[in-house]
Design an enzyme around this catalytic site. Structure first.
Site, PDB file in Angstrom:
ATOM      1  N   ARG A   1      55.511  61.741   6.953  1.00 56.87           N
ATOM      2  CA  ARG A   1      55.010  61.174   5.094  1.00 56.87           C
ATOM      3  C   ARG A   1      55.220  62.695   4.881  1.00 56.87           C
ATOM      4  NH1 ARG A   1      51.726  56.392   6.200  1.00 56.87           N
ATOM      5  NH2 ARG A   1      51.171  55.129   4.499  1.00 56.87           N
TER       6      ARG A   1
ATOM      7  N   ARG B   1      47.467  41.456  -0.857  1.00 59.07           N
ATOM      8  CA  ARG B   1      47.469  41.858   0.176  1.00 59.07           C
ATOM      9  C   ARG B   1      45.944  42.601   0.535  1.00 59.07           C
ATOM     10  NH1 ARG B   1      50.934  46.792   3.235  1.00 59.07           N
ATOM     11  NH2 ARG B   1      49.479  48.357   2.902  1.00 59.07           N
TER      12      ARG B   1
END
Ligand code: AMP
Length: 190
Positions: free
Chosen positions: A89, A128
């Site tokens: 990342r 979600r």
């Protein structure tokens, strides 16, 4: 070995696609987010420290996630390959991953980047959050921090892999099966 970086912003479908791909290609799925959440569930010191940052949508320190990936690579030495989901990342993580793989005489085969617009990401993450109860998926401010961390620190990695001629972009909108088919088309040409 087939080593894939499955890339994209939070909510792009990296986890879902990883689950589809590991079966077909017999790969080990390494998600740093999943590993961190396991640490939180087990109330380890690392987990408790990471939780403070994750709850704000901020990245945890590079050395923490690099150490996790290092030990997972060691634990799965006989694997056919890996899907890295949510890692690397940052540029530091990408450089560290290249080094770790080189030590094992292997390398990243491709970065497959799933492209999804911000509005759709927010919608998917909130949905979600309702289903999974994940706290960082339930609050729009945290979601927006995560998207901004992605844009600032993570998205530039596309250039890093493009410079190695390993970047493949796939439209992340559509049915799960459609997207898996598109990703498999990329993999089959590698
Ligand atoms: P994810 O499940 O990939 O969306 O990750 C959830 C959270 O875990 C992120 O918002 C970060 O706080 C943390 N995290 C997961 N993977 C990394 C990583 N490679 N580097 C830094 N922080 C990470």
């Amino acid at each position: 070995m087939l080593n894939l970086v499955l890339f994209g912003p939070p909510g792009a479908g990296k986890g879902t696609q990883s689950e589809m791909l590991i079966k077909t290609h017999n790969l080990v799925h390494l998600s740093t987010g999943d590993i961190l959440r396991k640490e939180i569930t087990n109330k380890t010191k690392l987990g408790l420290e990471a939780k403070k940052l994750m709850d704000q949508g901020i990245l945890v320190p590079d050395n923490v996630v690099i150490g996790m990936i290092d030990s997972q690579l060691e634990n799965n030495i006989k694997s056919n390959g890996f899907i890295f989901d949510g890692f690397p990342r940052t540029k530091e993580q990408a450089l560290a991953l290249d080094k770790l793989l080189l030590k094992k005489n292997t390398a990243i085969s491709a970065m497959i980047s799933l492209k999804v617009d911000d509005q759709e990401l927010i919608k998917r993450l909130l949905e979600r959050g309702e289903i999974s109860g994940r706290s960082d998926d339930q609050n729009e401010e945290i979601i927006s921090n995560r998207i901004s961390e992605y844009n600032k620190k993570t998205a530039p990695l596309k250039l890093f892999y493009n410079n190695q001629q390993k970047l493949y972009e796939v439209n992340g909108l559509g049915t799960i099966n459609d997207i898996t088919m598109k990703v498999n088309t990329v993999i089959n040409k590698l």
